[in-house]
Design a protein around this motif. Sequence first.
Motif, short mmCIF file in Angstrom:
data_model
loop_
_atom_site.label_atom_id
_atom_site.label_comp_id
_atom_site.label_asym_id
_atom_site.label_seq_id
_atom_site.Cartn_x
_atom_site.Cartn_y
_atom_site.Cartn_z
N ARG A 180 -15.96 -2.91 8.51
CA ARG A 180 -15.64 -1.84 9.45
C ARG A 180 -14.34 -1.15 9.07
NH1 ARG A 180 -18.28 1.86 12.11
NH2 ARG A 180 -17.34 2.45 14.10
N ASP A 181 -13.33 -1.93 8.66
CA ASP A 181 -12.08 -1.34 8.20
C ASP A 181 -12.33 -0.39 7.04
OD1 ASP A 181 -10.49 -2.64 10.05
OD2 ASP A 181 -9.86 -4.23 8.67
N ASP A 182 -13.13 -0.85 6.08
CA ASP A 182 -13.40 -0.03 4.89
C ASP A 182 -14.22 1.20 5.25
OD1 ASP A 182 -12.08 -2.06 3.62
OD2 ASP A 182 -13.83 -2.86 2.57
N ASP A 194 0.81 -1.22 0.00
CA ASP A 194 0.00 0.00 0.00
C ASP A 194 0.84 1.27 0.00
OD1 ASP A 194 -2.13 -1.72 0.16
OD2 ASP A 194 -2.46 -1.44 2.30
N ASP A 195 2.16 1.12 0.11
CA ASP A 195 3.05 2.28 0.22
C ASP A 195 2.63 3.18 1.39
OD1 ASP A 195 5.21 3.90 -0.44
OD2 ASP A 195 4.05 5.13 -1.84
N SER A 196 2.32 2.55 2.53
CA SER A 196 1.86 3.28 3.71
C SER A 196 3.03 3.79 4.53
CB SER A 196 0.98 2.38 4.59
OG SER A 196 -0.16 1.94 3.89
N ALA A 197 2.91 5.03 4.99
CA ALA A 197 3.99 5.64 5.77
C ALA A 197 3.84 5.38 7.26
CB ALA A 197 4.03 7.14 5.52
N THR A 198 2.62 5.21 7.74
CA THR A 198 2.40 5.07 9.18
C THR A 198 1.56 3.82 9.48
OG1 THR A 198 0.41 6.47 9.10
CG2 THR A 198 2.52 7.54 9.61
N ARG A 199 1.79 3.28 10.67
CA ARG A 199 1.03 2.14 11.16
C ARG A 199 1.02 2.22 12.68
NH1 ARG A 199 -2.48 -1.88 9.66
NH2 ARG A 199 -1.32 -2.19 7.72
N THR A 234 -11.58 8.80 11.30
CA THR A 234 -10.63 9.90 11.44
C THR A 234 -9.24 9.34 11.69
OG1 THR A 234 -10.87 10.09 13.85
CG2 THR A 234 -12.42 11.35 12.48
N GLU A 235 -8.24 10.11 11.32
CA GLU A 235 -6.85 9.67 11.53
C GLU A 235 -6.56 9.51 13.02
OE1 GLU A 235 -2.29 10.90 10.26
OE2 GLU A 235 -3.99 12.05 9.49
N GLU A 236 -7.21 10.31 13.86
CA GLU A 236 -6.97 10.23 15.30
C GLU A 236 -7.38 8.87 15.86
OE1 GLU A 236 -6.72 14.11 13.89
OE2 GLU A 236 -8.50 12.81 13.77
N THR A 237 -8.44 8.29 15.33
CA THR A 237 -8.92 7.01 15.85
C THR A 237 -8.27 5.82 15.16
OG1 THR A 237 -10.82 7.04 14.35
CG2 THR A 237 -11.15 7.95 16.55
N THR A 238 -7.91 5.94 13.88
CA THR A 238 -7.37 4.80 13.14
C THR A 238 -5.85 4.74 13.18
OG1 THR A 238 -7.31 6.03 11.05
CG2 THR A 238 -9.33 4.83 11.57
N GLY A 239 -5.18 5.86 13.45
CA GLY A 239 -3.73 5.87 13.49
C GLY A 239 -3.07 6.01 12.13
N LYS A 240 -3.88 6.24 11.08
CA LYS A 240 -3.32 6.45 9.74
C LYS A 240 -4.27 7.35 8.96
CE LYS A 240 -5.25 2.10 7.95
NZ LYS A 240 -4.94 0.84 7.26
N PRO A 241 -3.80 8.01 7.90
CA PRO A 241 -4.65 8.92 7.14
C PRO A 241 -5.85 8.21 6.54
CG PRO A 241 -2.34 9.24 6.56
CD PRO A 241 -2.40 7.99 7.40
N THR A 242 -6.98 8.89 6.49
CA THR A 242 -8.16 8.33 5.85
C THR A 242 -8.06 8.51 4.33
OG1 THR A 242 -9.34 10.43 6.13
CG2 THR A 242 -9.63 8.77 7.85
N GLY A 243 -8.91 7.77 3.62
CA GLY A 243 -8.94 7.91 2.16
C GLY A 243 -7.94 7.04 1.44
N GLY A 244 -7.29 6.13 2.16
CA GLY A 244 -6.29 5.27 1.53
C GLY A 244 -6.87 4.40 0.42
N ASP A 245 -8.08 3.89 0.61
CA ASP A 245 -8.70 3.03 -0.40
C ASP A 245 -9.00 3.82 -1.67
OD1 ASP A 245 -8.56 0.86 1.26
OD2 ASP A 245 -10.62 1.01 1.96
N ILE A 246 -9.44 5.05 -1.52
CA ILE A 246 -9.69 5.91 -2.68
C ILE A 246 -8.39 6.15 -3.44
CG2 ILE A 246 -10.31 8.24 -3.42
CD1 ILE A 246 -12.77 6.74 -2.73
N ARG A 247 -7.36 6.56 -2.72
CA ARG A 247 -6.07 6.89 -3.36
C ARG A 247 -5.45 5.68 -4.06
NH1 ARG A 247 -5.62 9.87 1.62
NH2 ARG A 247 -5.71 12.13 1.20
N GLU A 248 -5.63 4.50 -3.47
CA GLU A 248 -5.04 3.30 -4.05
C GLU A 248 -5.94 2.64 -5.11
OE1 GLU A 248 -1.97 2.19 -3.55
OE2 GLU A 248 -1.64 3.94 -2.28
#
Length: 358
Positions: A241-243, A101-106, A250-264
């Motif tokens: 639920r993940d989707d 996913d080329d994710s920067a944060t986890r 929100t990023e505050e609750t998930t720990g990563k930026p939202t919209g990842g599925d759209i961008r990917e």
Amino acid sequence: MTEQPLDRAARIGRRFDTLFAEYFDTLGATLDAPSFSRFTPDCVGLLRDLSLRGGKRMRVVLLHEAARLVRDDAPSEALDAAALSVELLQTHGLVHDDLIDDSATRRGGPTIYYAYRKRFPEDPRAALGLTVLAGDLALALSLRVLLDSGLPIGVRQAMVEIQTRAAADTFVGQIADLERDFADPVPDVEVLHDVADHKSARYSVLAPMRLGLLAAGVEPGAHEDELRRYARLVGICGQMRDDWLDLFGTEETTGKPTGGDIREGRRSYAVTRLLATVTGPERATVEAALGDRSCPPDTIAEIRDIGERHGVASLLEADMRLHADRARLVAEGWRGRWRAEAVDFFERVPMWSVERTG
């Protein structure tokens, strides 16, 4: 006084965190790495950091509760070895997911891929290769921890088989997950269900339950159909639920930026429902953003607003609750055969999956 399920889950999670830290503290002494190697202990350190950084340990809790379906005194060595295996396999999945996913944060920190990119800014091939190898090492360790345990050889072999099959199913699910995103038009909902089953349910729910029963001295194959049915439904709830959180959280609750599925460009449950619901300029907005990795947060917010305006968020939540209730009914059927307190827990798990915020 009977311990409440959430309190019991928290206690199991805390105990496992201590066990996991102790495992990594001794891992360096058991790895047969060349004495000159600096990269090996660095890799182990990155795996340790990711593994111990957050996570609800629900797979470990499912493992313990599956054993409690049968007895309250399952051997701790069997449960501990299985728990370490389950979470090391999860670490493997996180490392490779973040690379794909080329994710920067986890979990509120850097992914292993981005940690290596920072270490090797002038050599992206080394960063890529070391990330793949770190994930591979976690997978190998998830099996080795079972082989190195002092469990009877028959139990060891059965646990290794469960984990090996779970890993293979997950890899097939990942391949199908990527294939799904090439679907045109959007994929059928049964395709999404099959991907969720292979990609997450089999290693996150089914394998821990099988391992727990095995640790308690019960052959899980005798209950395969109902375990698979329950795991599939819970897995679908969890993936929905993940989707949902990826677009409407929100990023505050998930720990990563939202919209990842759209961008990917992923045809997730939320994106598929969105494309099936909106038309005209609003659909054009979604389609233009789909697969655009530079899609700005403002556009993601606009798409989220479109989804909320057309009831996509609430429709998806209703689907989650429907599948959660079906899973609860499967667990309810275990009453009279298995211990009531543990059955209570499995009846509650599906709705917890629906209501979680991260």
